[in-house]
Design a protein around this motif. Structure first.
Motif, PDB file in Angstrom:
ATOM      1  N   ARG A  82      -4.054 -14.225  13.948  1.00 33.68           N
ATOM      2  CA  ARG A  82      -3.808 -13.454  12.729  1.00 33.68           C
ATOM      3  C   ARG A  82      -2.313 -13.438  12.418  1.00 33.68           C
ATOM      4  NH1 ARG A  82      -8.010 -10.000  15.056  1.00 33.68           N
ATOM      5  NH2 ARG A  82      -9.685  -9.749  13.542  1.00 33.68           N
ATOM      6  N   ARG A  83      -2.032 -13.532  11.137  1.00 35.93           N
ATOM      7  CA  ARG A  83      -0.662 -13.382  10.628  1.00 35.93           C
ATOM      8  C   ARG A  83      -0.714 -12.392   9.484  1.00 35.93           C
ATOM      9  NH1 ARG A  83       0.582 -19.716   9.776  1.00 35.93           N
ATOM     10  NH2 ARG A  83       0.028 -20.405  11.868  1.00 35.93           N
ATOM     11  N   ILE A  84       0.326 -11.650   9.294  1.00 43.45           N
ATOM     12  CA  ILE A  84       0.365 -10.680   8.207  1.00 43.45           C
ATOM     13  C   ILE A  84       0.809 -11.412   6.945  1.00 43.45           C
ATOM     14  CG2 ILE A  84       1.377  -8.533   7.361  1.00 43.45           C
ATOM     15  CD1 ILE A  84      -0.453  -8.262   9.865  1.00 43.45           C
ATOM     16  N   THR A  85      -0.104 -11.490   5.960  1.00 47.93           N
ATOM     17  CA  THR A  85       0.212 -12.173   4.705  1.00 47.93           C
ATOM     18  C   THR A  85      -0.261 -11.396   3.480  1.00 47.93           C
ATOM     19  OG1 THR A  85      -1.848 -13.426   4.826  1.00 47.93           O
ATOM     20  CG2 THR A  85       0.117 -14.491   5.719  1.00 47.93           C
ATOM     21  N   VAL A  86      -0.917 -10.256   3.688  1.00 46.74           N
ATOM     22  CA  VAL A  86      -1.497  -9.511   2.578  1.00 46.74           C
ATOM     23  C   VAL A  86      -0.554  -8.399   2.133  1.00 46.74           C
ATOM     24  CG1 VAL A  86      -3.447  -8.107   1.829  1.00 46.74           C
ATOM     25  CG2 VAL A  86      -3.816  -9.997   3.400  1.00 46.74           C
ATOM     26  N   GLU A  87      -0.235  -8.378   0.857  1.00 47.84           N
ATOM     27  CA  GLU A  87       0.611  -7.328   0.300  1.00 47.84           C
ATOM     28  C   GLU A  87      -0.250  -6.197  -0.232  1.00 47.84           C
ATOM     29  OE1 GLU A  87       3.485  -8.550  -2.591  1.00 47.84           O
ATOM     30  OE2 GLU A  87       3.823 -10.455  -1.577  1.00 47.84           O
ATOM     31  N   ASN A  88       0.285  -4.997  -0.211  1.00 46.74           N
ATOM     32  CA  ASN A  88      -0.402  -3.855  -0.794  1.00 46.74           C
ATOM     33  C   ASN A  88      -0.441  -4.049  -2.312  1.00 46.74           C
ATOM     34  OD1 ASN A  88      -1.357  -1.397  -1.674  1.00 46.74           O
ATOM     35  ND2 ASN A  88       0.169  -0.175  -0.610  1.00 46.74           N
ATOM     36  N   PRO A  89      -1.643  -4.149  -2.909  1.00 46.42           N
ATOM     37  CA  PRO A  89      -1.739  -4.381  -4.346  1.00 46.42           C
ATOM     38  C   PRO A  89      -1.661  -3.101  -5.174  1.00 46.42           C
ATOM     39  CG  PRO A  89      -3.916  -4.329  -3.432  1.00 46.42           C
ATOM     40  CD  PRO A  89      -2.950  -4.156  -2.271  1.00 46.42           C
ATOM     41  N   VAL A  90      -1.516  -1.952  -4.526  1.00 45.79           N
ATOM     42  CA  VAL A  90      -1.545  -0.673  -5.225  1.00 45.79           C
ATOM     43  C   VAL A  90      -0.125  -0.138  -5.410  1.00 45.79           C
ATOM     44  CG1 VAL A  90      -2.406   1.701  -5.191  1.00 45.79           C
ATOM     45  CG2 VAL A  90      -3.813  -0.151  -4.255  1.00 45.79           C
ATOM     46  N   LYS A  91       0.230   0.111  -6.649  1.00 46.32           N
ATOM     47  CA  LYS A  91       1.502   0.755  -6.982  1.00 46.32           C
ATOM     48  C   LYS A  91       1.143   2.116  -7.559  1.00 46.32           C
ATOM     49  CE  LYS A  91       3.767  -2.991  -5.999  1.00 46.32           C
ATOM     50  NZ  LYS A  91       4.028  -3.165  -4.607  1.00 46.32           N
ATOM     51  N   SER A  92       1.851   3.144  -7.141  1.00 46.68           N
ATOM     52  CA  SER A  92       1.499   4.478  -7.610  1.00 46.68           C
ATOM     53  C   SER A  92       2.734   5.264  -8.030  1.00 46.68           C
ATOM     54  CB  SER A  92       0.745   5.241  -6.522  1.00 46.68           C
ATOM     55  OG  SER A  92       1.558   5.435  -5.389  1.00 46.68           O
ATOM     56  N   LYS A 109      -3.217  -4.310  -8.821  1.00 47.50           N
ATOM     57  CA  LYS A 109      -3.015  -5.612  -9.456  1.00 47.50           C
ATOM     58  C   LYS A 109      -4.023  -6.660  -9.018  1.00 47.50           C
ATOM     59  CE  LYS A 109       0.530  -7.319  -6.287  1.00 47.50           C
ATOM     60  NZ  LYS A 109       1.860  -7.855  -6.153  1.00 47.50           N
ATOM     61  N   GLU A 110      -4.662  -6.472  -7.845  1.00 49.40           N
ATOM     62  CA  GLU A 110      -5.696  -7.397  -7.391  1.00 49.40           C
ATOM     63  C   GLU A 110      -6.516  -6.719  -6.307  1.00 49.40           C
ATOM     64  OE1 GLU A 110      -4.070 -10.896  -5.542  1.00 49.40           O
ATOM     65  OE2 GLU A 110      -2.992  -9.760  -4.061  1.00 49.40           O
ATOM     66  N   PHE A 111      -7.709  -7.256  -6.070  1.00 49.46           N
ATOM     67  CA  PHE A 111      -8.535  -6.763  -4.981  1.00 49.46           C
ATOM     68  C   PHE A 111      -8.298  -7.663  -3.781  1.00 49.46           C
ATOM     69  CE2 PHE A 111     -10.748  -5.094  -8.668  1.00 49.46           C
ATOM     70  CZ  PHE A 111     -10.988  -3.796  -8.281  1.00 49.46           C
ATOM     71  N   ASN A 112      -7.821  -7.077  -2.682  1.00 47.40           N
ATOM     72  CA  ASN A 112      -7.621  -7.841  -1.454  1.00 47.40           C
ATOM     73  C   ASN A 112      -7.870  -6.941  -0.258  1.00 47.40           C
ATOM     74  OD1 ASN A 112      -5.220  -6.399  -0.821  1.00 47.40           O
ATOM     75  ND2 ASN A 112      -3.932  -7.906  -1.826  1.00 47.40           N
ATOM     76  N   ALA A 113      -7.579  -7.433   0.904  1.00 49.15           N
ATOM     77  CA  ALA A 113      -7.870  -6.702   2.135  1.00 49.15           C
ATOM     78  C   ALA A 113      -7.082  -5.404   2.273  1.00 49.15           C
ATOM     79  CB  ALA A 113      -7.606  -7.603   3.343  1.00 49.15           C
ATOM     80  N   ALA A 114      -6.018  -5.241   1.517  1.00 43.71           N
ATOM     81  CA  ALA A 114      -5.191  -4.045   1.640  1.00 43.71           C
ATOM     82  C   ALA A 114      -5.538  -2.966   0.617  1.00 43.71           C
ATOM     83  CB  ALA A 114      -3.716  -4.425   1.507  1.00 43.71           C
ATOM     84  N   CYS A 115      -6.512  -3.214  -0.257  1.00 39.34           N
ATOM     85  CA  CYS A 115      -6.862  -2.259  -1.316  1.00 39.34           C
ATOM     86  C   CYS A 115      -7.236  -0.887  -0.782  1.00 39.34           C
ATOM     87  CB  CYS A 115      -8.020  -2.777  -2.158  1.00 39.34           C
ATOM     88  SG  CYS A 115      -7.601  -4.147  -3.205  1.00 39.34           S
ATOM     89  N   LYS A 116      -8.168  -0.851   0.142  1.00 41.65           N
ATOM     90  CA  LYS A 116      -8.674   0.429   0.643  1.00 41.65           C
ATOM     91  C   LYS A 116      -7.541   1.265   1.222  1.00 41.65           C
ATOM     92  CE  LYS A 116     -12.168   2.282   3.788  1.00 41.65           C
ATOM     93  NZ  LYS A 116     -13.205   1.936   4.758  1.00 41.65           N
ATOM     94  N   ARG A 117      -6.710   0.632   2.032  1.00 42.34           N
ATOM     95  CA  ARG A 117      -5.579   1.343   2.639  1.00 42.34           C
ATOM     96  C   ARG A 117      -4.584   1.800   1.564  1.00 42.34           C
ATOM     97  NH1 ARG A 117      -2.834  -2.457   6.401  1.00 42.34           N
ATOM     98  NH2 ARG A 117      -2.824  -3.383   4.443  1.00 42.34           N
ATOM     99  N   GLY A 118      -4.298   0.946   0.583  1.00 42.51           N
ATOM    100  CA  GLY A 118      -3.355   1.289  -0.479  1.00 42.51           C
ATOM    101  C   GLY A 118      -3.822   2.458  -1.322  1.00 42.51           C
ATOM    102  N   VAL A 119      -5.107   2.470  -1.666  1.00 41.82           N
ATOM    103  CA  VAL A 119      -5.663   3.578  -2.442  1.00 41.82           C
ATOM    104  C   VAL A 119      -5.628   4.856  -1.612  1.00 41.82           C
ATOM    105  CG1 VAL A 119      -7.767   4.500  -3.506  1.00 41.82           C
ATOM    106  CG2 VAL A 119      -7.073   2.144  -3.969  1.00 41.82           C
ATOM    107  N   ALA A 120      -5.997   4.778  -0.334  1.00 43.09           N
ATOM    108  CA  ALA A 120      -5.983   5.964   0.529  1.00 43.09           C
ATOM    109  C   ALA A 120      -4.574   6.556   0.638  1.00 43.09           C
ATOM    110  CB  ALA A 120      -6.528   5.611   1.912  1.00 43.09           C
TER     111      ALA A 120
END
Length: 141
Positions: A82-92, A109-120
């Motif tokens: 695993r490498r970290i490549t996913v940016e948080n798509p949520v700006k608040s 801005k997009e749905f990706n693996a970090a969405c749930k964490r970003g919204v939380a």
């Protein structure tokens, strides 16, 4: 993830990513992650299973779309780091309405693996700030 239990690779892996190094391609169906079938998993569950600590290993079974020179439906086994490549798509941000209410605004801005964490994280920030209303902006997705 579809109802048949497959997580589809919807875009080519990012250049330099672990997925690119492992030979994963757009259209591949991930049918198993670390020995767990994707059967009856939600899209969020499937993407969460892909996440982990950078440097840890992940094993997947995937099926390539049918091509004469492909595996013809036989799952390919992929073992990668695993490498970290996913940016948080949520700006608040928090704004104050004319009537004095605090309103939380989230732009996804997009749905990706970090969405749930970003919204939380945004909801937690809003709660701590005493926000009474929230706006989730999904335009452009």
């Amino acid at each position: 993830v579809d109802k048949g239990g497959s997580l589809y690779v919807g875009a080519p892996p990012l250049a330099g990513s672990a997925g690119e190094a492992a030979g994963i391609k757009k259209g591949d169906r991930v049918v198993e992650i670390d020995g767990v079938s994707m059967q009856n998993k939600s899209p969020f569950e499937g993407t969460e299973m892909l996440q982990g600590v950078a440097g840890s290993r992940i094993k997947m079974k995937l099926v390539r779309p049918f091509k004469p020179d492909a595996s013809n439906g036989t799952p390919l086994e992929v073992d990668m780091e695993r490498r970290i490549t996913v940016e948080n798509p949520v700006k608040s941000s928090i704004v104050t309405a004319k009537d004095g209410r605090k309103v939380g605004y989230m732009k996804m801005k997009e749905f990706n693996a970090a969405c749930k964490r970003g919204v939380a994280e945004a909801v937690q920030e809003f709660t701590q700030a005493g926000v009474s209303d929230m706006v989730l902006d999904l335009r452009g997705n």
